[in-house]
Design a protein around this motif. Structure first.
Motif, short mmCIF file in Angstrom:
data_model
loop_
_atom_site.label_atom_id
_atom_site.label_comp_id
_atom_site.label_asym_id
_atom_site.label_seq_id
_atom_site.Cartn_x
_atom_site.Cartn_y
_atom_site.Cartn_z
N GLN A 28 65.25 10.19 45.57
CA GLN A 28 66.30 9.37 44.99
C GLN A 28 65.71 8.35 44.02
N GLU A 29 64.60 7.72 44.40
CA GLU A 29 63.96 6.73 43.53
C GLU A 29 63.39 7.39 42.27
N VAL A 30 62.81 8.58 42.42
CA VAL A 30 62.28 9.29 41.24
C VAL A 30 63.42 9.67 40.31
N ASP A 31 64.53 10.12 40.88
CA ASP A 31 65.70 10.48 40.08
C ASP A 31 66.25 9.24 39.35
N ASN A 32 66.31 8.11 40.06
CA ASN A 32 66.77 6.87 39.42
C ASN A 32 65.85 6.47 38.27
N ALA A 33 64.55 6.57 38.49
CA ALA A 33 63.57 6.23 37.45
C ALA A 33 63.74 7.16 36.24
N LEU A 34 63.96 8.43 36.50
CA LEU A 34 64.15 9.40 35.43
C LEU A 34 65.41 9.05 34.61
N VAL A 92 51.84 10.31 42.67
CA VAL A 92 52.66 11.51 42.89
C VAL A 92 52.75 12.35 41.63
N LEU A 93 52.39 11.77 40.46
CA LEU A 93 52.49 12.50 39.20
C LEU A 93 51.23 13.32 38.94
N ASP A 94 51.45 14.50 38.42
CA ASP A 94 50.34 15.36 38.00
C ASP A 94 50.67 15.89 36.61
N PRO A 95 50.50 15.02 35.57
CA PRO A 95 50.90 15.44 34.22
C PRO A 95 49.92 16.43 33.62
N GLY A 96 50.46 17.40 32.90
CA GLY A 96 49.62 18.34 32.17
C GLY A 96 49.31 17.77 30.80
N GLU A 97 48.81 18.62 29.91
CA GLU A 97 48.55 18.22 28.53
C GLU A 97 49.75 18.60 27.67
N ALA A 110 54.14 17.67 37.03
CA ALA A 110 54.42 18.12 38.39
C ALA A 110 54.43 16.92 39.33
N LEU A 111 55.20 17.02 40.41
CA LEU A 111 55.24 15.96 41.42
C LEU A 111 54.52 16.48 42.66
N LYS A 112 53.51 15.72 43.10
CA LYS A 112 52.70 16.16 44.24
C LYS A 112 53.28 15.58 45.53
N GLU A 113 53.50 16.48 46.51
CA GLU A 113 54.03 16.04 47.79
C GLU A 113 53.29 16.79 48.89
N ASN A 159 44.66 0.10 57.59
CA ASN A 159 44.03 -0.78 56.60
C ASN A 159 42.85 -0.10 55.92
N LEU A 160 42.08 0.67 56.68
CA LEU A 160 40.94 1.42 56.13
C LEU A 160 41.43 2.41 55.07
N LEU A 161 42.48 3.18 55.38
CA LEU A 161 42.99 4.19 54.44
C LEU A 161 43.65 3.54 53.22
N LYS A 162 44.31 2.40 53.42
CA LYS A 162 44.91 1.70 52.28
C LYS A 162 43.84 1.22 51.32
N GLY A 163 42.66 0.89 51.83
CA GLY A 163 41.57 0.40 51.00
C GLY A 163 40.81 1.48 50.25
N LYS A 164 41.04 2.74 50.61
CA LYS A 164 40.34 3.85 49.97
C LYS A 164 41.06 4.30 48.71
N GLU A 165 40.30 4.72 47.71
CA GLU A 165 40.88 5.26 46.47
C GLU A 165 41.05 6.77 46.63
N LEU A 166 42.19 7.17 47.15
CA LEU A 166 42.47 8.59 47.32
C LEU A 166 43.39 9.05 46.18
N ASP A 167 43.39 10.35 45.90
CA ASP A 167 44.17 10.89 44.79
C ASP A 167 45.62 11.17 45.16
N LEU A 168 46.07 10.68 46.31
CA LEU A 168 47.45 10.94 46.69
C LEU A 168 48.08 9.69 47.28
N ALA A 169 49.40 9.62 47.18
CA ALA A 169 50.15 8.48 47.71
C ALA A 169 50.36 8.72 49.20
N LEU A 170 49.89 7.79 50.04
CA LEU A 170 50.02 7.95 51.48
C LEU A 170 51.06 7.00 52.02
N GLN A 171 51.83 7.48 53.01
CA GLN A 171 52.72 6.63 53.77
C GLN A 171 52.38 6.80 55.25
#
Length: 176
Positions: A28-34, A92-97, A110-113, A159-171
């Motif tokens: 819903q939030e992605v659709d609103n942003a779009l 969550v975004l995976d833009p191409g060229e 693409a949207l990564k989930e 807190n440990l995982l929030k502090g890590k630079e991972l390539d995906l959005a975690l909840q």
């Protein structure tokens, strides 16, 4: 002989607390942003006459069109800005060229989930190596269940995982 159940000598069983690590998209939030990005692109002077547009293309992707590579990237920037304002992680975004298609440039985003098996193993390793002792992490499909006897240890893991630079959005959900 007394009637009734016998008293148990076992005492209370140590219960485990747990939470799930997931990577979900708030559609819903992605659709609103779009939709906000579409409005802004329609009203901004620098997008007039360049054929700029952004729309859903399928269930997990957005397609951006414009007459130049720079304009296509500018539309993507507007979309990113709207996502940030709606508290949606840009991970969550995976833009191409941008690719030339006829007279216009097309940019597929693409949207990564979900958490892939490799990412789940990576997160489990971080928890094992750097987290408190006695923490268990189990992969369950596209999410990860983290459990422990101590709730404080679970907070430390979050807190440990929030502090890590991972390539995906975690909840972090289903905290029990």
């Amino acid at each position: 002989m007394p009637a009734g159940p016998k008293p148990s000598n076992l005492g209370p069983v140590a219960s485990e607390s747990s939470f799930d690590v997931v990577s979900k998209i708030n559609r819903q939030e992605v659709d609103n942003a779009l939709n906000q990005a579409v409005k802004e692109i329609g009203t901004r002077f620098d997008f007039r006459g360049v054929g700029a547009s952004i729309a859903w293309s399928g269930d997990q992707a957005v397609e951006i069109k414009a007459n130049s590579e720079e304009r296509a990237s500018a539309v993507l920037d507007v979309f990113k800005d709207k996502l940030v304002k709606r508290s949606v992680s840009l991970k969550v975004l995976d833009p191409g060229e941008p690719k030339l298609s006829g007279k216009e440039y097309r940019l597929a985003v693409a949207l990564k989930e979900g958490i892939s098996q490799d990412d789940a193993r990576k997160i489990s390793k971080i928890i094992r190596d750097e987290g408190p002792k006695g923490i268990r992490a189990q992969v369950q499909g596209d999410e990860l269940r983290v459990s422990s006897k101590k709730k404080d240890d679970l907070q430390d893991v979050i807190n440990l995982l929030k502090g890590k630079e991972l390539d995906l959005a975690l909840q972090f959900v289903n905290y029990r």
